[in-house]
Design an enzyme around this catalytic site. Structure first.
Site, short mmCIF file in Angstrom:
data_model
loop_
_atom_site.label_atom_id
_atom_site.label_comp_id
_atom_site.label_asym_id
_atom_site.label_seq_id
_atom_site.Cartn_x
_atom_site.Cartn_y
_atom_site.Cartn_z
N VAL A 222 39.69 47.26 49.35
CA VAL A 222 41.03 47.34 48.75
C VAL A 222 41.19 48.60 47.91
CG1 VAL A 222 42.76 46.11 47.39
CG2 VAL A 222 41.10 44.80 48.72
N LYS B 57 41.20 37.32 42.60
CA LYS B 57 41.66 35.93 42.44
C LYS B 57 40.58 35.01 41.88
CE LYS B 57 40.08 36.51 46.77
NZ LYS B 57 40.19 37.31 47.93
N GLU C 162 49.44 40.93 41.79
CA GLU C 162 50.16 40.61 43.04
C GLU C 162 49.21 40.53 44.24
OE1 GLU C 162 52.60 39.10 44.89
OE2 GLU C 162 53.97 40.15 43.56
N GLY D 104 47.68 38.51 49.86
CA GLY D 104 47.52 39.90 50.29
C GLY D 104 48.77 40.72 50.05
N ILE E 260 51.93 39.93 50.74
CA ILE E 260 53.20 39.22 50.51
C ILE E 260 53.55 39.28 49.01
CG2 ILE E 260 54.44 37.03 50.79
CD1 ILE E 260 52.25 36.12 52.72
N GLY F 116 36.96 41.99 58.94
CA GLY F 116 36.93 42.41 57.53
C GLY F 116 37.80 41.60 56.60
N LYS G 208 43.74 30.93 44.75
CA LYS G 208 45.09 31.48 44.88
C LYS G 208 46.16 30.47 44.47
CE LYS G 208 43.46 34.60 48.50
NZ LYS G 208 43.17 34.73 49.93
N GLY H 258 43.24 42.41 54.18
CA GLY H 258 43.10 43.74 54.79
C GLY H 258 43.50 44.82 53.79
N1 HSE Z 1 39.07 36.19 52.40
C1 HSE Z 1 40.47 36.23 52.18
C2 HSE Z 1 41.17 35.58 53.37
C3 HSE Z 1 41.00 37.63 52.04
O1 HSE Z 1 40.54 35.34 54.40
O2 HSE Z 1 42.34 35.31 53.25
C4 HSE Z 1 41.51 38.09 50.76
O3 HSE Z 1 41.96 37.18 49.85
#
Ligand code: HSE
Length: 429
Positions: free
Chosen positions: A14, A104, A128, A133, A135, A186, A204, A301
């Site tokens: 990131v 998170k 955010e 991700g 959104i 990834g 989350k 991503g």
């Molecule tokens: N590992 C998380 C997912 C990615 O698969 O959604 C980032 O929060």
């Protein structure tokens, strides 16, 4: 033109994505914001790798060099994990800097403390990128919906689990193979048990629910079940009955209290979340004035997540330039929210009993359900051969989760009924 100096700590997926975004779209960003924004220092311990991404003169190998730099007003923490990242965020806030993070796990565990500290120091802690991700859902919940009472938040918040369930359903891929593909792409966590065990979705929904309901939801009190025991047979039966199996992170008001849970659920084909495929994330909201709304996009991503980091930076730049404090949202990190007990939640349910094939098994199963006041809608038995256990799929009318757990416990104690038997919730349309 005012200039805002930014320090970036951590150049993983990131962090690199954010650096790339600012290199590529920095001018565009500045002209939109009416101010110049510059990453003036980047801290990364792996300096050899970092030199391939960032000009040498910006690089340092110790995050303290970023914190100690008085010019830097915004620290972007992209280290991840719950140890060093905690020290970085605390030190940055203590030094009076605004912080942007995608972390998170750390915020779910230490958010009450860190948000309170930020409030105390009159700086902002923005996140955010931590939820969904790319959104922009935190902004929606904190700001755009300020005129609404948010009653329900239902999310597909873990891309890895959603990818696995989609691949198992559409391509009949085994669980392990689908997980491997998610890791290669990834978007799986370094510890994928957080993805498939539901912990990442729980981090989350903890944040979303806290900001939707205005107080702090203690992450450790969120009941969380992952997708590791979902079988191809269950997916196939659910599809034939008109449902997709999805990992749902749910937060809703019940009798004035939030119920916050993560569970695999049967989602009716016509529900907006049923068609969310692969690593895509989605958040479905119900509010008193807006009504239902769906937000959908890439949940993981480098690029999608960098977009959210930039969104936070845009907000901060605006408030720094206008010399106005934003984010005066009605959220009190020191007020812990009392959660509605999950056992009292009512759903239509789908039981999967794994049983021996012999006379009286159906009677034992239906007897346990009847004794617990659970009304059967339909029963389907998958029968391969008498010598093998059979799968008894039972759809039932609305019942409390507590009733269902008790019926399952009692049935699993009967001879010939496996303790691996289970049940899933069915989302209402
Ligand atoms: N590992 C998380 C997912 C990615 O698969 O959604 C980032 O929060």
């Amino acid at each position: 033109m005012e200039r805002v100096e930014v320090g970036l700590v951590g150049l993983g997926t990131v962090g690199s994505g954010f650096f790339e975004l600012m290199s590529q779209n920095g001018n565009h960003f500045a002209s939109k914001m009416g101010s110049s924004v510059e990453i003036v220092r980047v801290a990364e311990i792996d300096t050899v790798r970092a030199q391939k991404i960032v000009p040498k003169e910006l690089l340092v190998d110790d995050y303290r060099r970023v914190i100690e730099d008085d010019e830097i007003r915004v620290v972007v923490e992209m280290v991840g994990g719950t140890t060093v990242a905690y020290d970085i965020i605390r030190a940055a806030i203590e030094a009076g800097k605004h912080v942007i993070t995608a972390n998170k796990a750390l915020l779910a565990l230490k958010g009450a403390e860190l948000f309170a500290l930020a409030r105390n120091k009159q700086v902002e802690l923005k996140f955010e990128a931590a939820v969904g991700g790319g959104i922009p859902i935190i902004k929606v919940v904190r700001e755009s919906l300020v005129g609404n009472r948010i009653d329900k938040v239902m999310g597909i918040l873990n891309g890895t689990s959603n990818y696995i369930l989609t691949q198992m359903s559409e391509k009949q891929l085994p669980f392990e193979e689908a997980l491997k593909q998610a890791q290669t792409a990834g978007f799986a966590e370094a510890d994928p048990s957080l993805d498939v065990g539901g912990g990442d979705a729980a981090h989350k929904i903890c944040l979303l629910a806290s900001f939707a309901f205005g107080g702090w939801v203690d992450y450790r009190r969120i009941l969380c079940e992952g997708i590791t025991s979902v079988t191809p047979g269950e997916i196939e039966f659910a599809a034939s009955a008109g449902f997709a199996i999805k990992l749902i992170a749910s937060a809703m008001r019940v009798d004035g209290k939030p119920s916050v849970t993560v569970f695999p659920a049967l989602v009716p084909d016509r529900h907006p979340l049923a068609s969310v495929r692969n690593e895509v994330n989605a958040v479905y909201l119900e509010c008193d004035f807006l009504g239902p709304a769906l937000f959908l996009g890439r949940g993981a991503g480098a690029k999608a997540t960098a977009s959210s980091v930039a969104s936070d930076l845009g907000d901060l730049v605006q408030s720094l330039v206008l010399h106005a404090r934003r984010g005066g949202y009605p959220f009190d990190p020191s007020r812990e929210l009392d959660l509605h007990p999950d056992q009292e939640m009512e759903y239509r349910l789908f039981f999967h009993f794994i049983t021996e094939n012999r006379p009286g098994i159906w009677a034992a199963v239906t007897g346990c359900l009847a004794e617990n006041g659970i009304n059967i809608e339909s029963v389907h038995q998958k029968w391969e051969d008498r010598s093998k256990p059979s799968d008894l799929y039972v759809l039932v009318d609305e019942a409390k989760v507590g009733q269902a757990s008790k019926a399952l416990r009692e049935a699993s104690a009967e001879s010939g009924i496996s303790t691996q038997s289970r049940f899933y919730r069915i989302l209402p349309l």
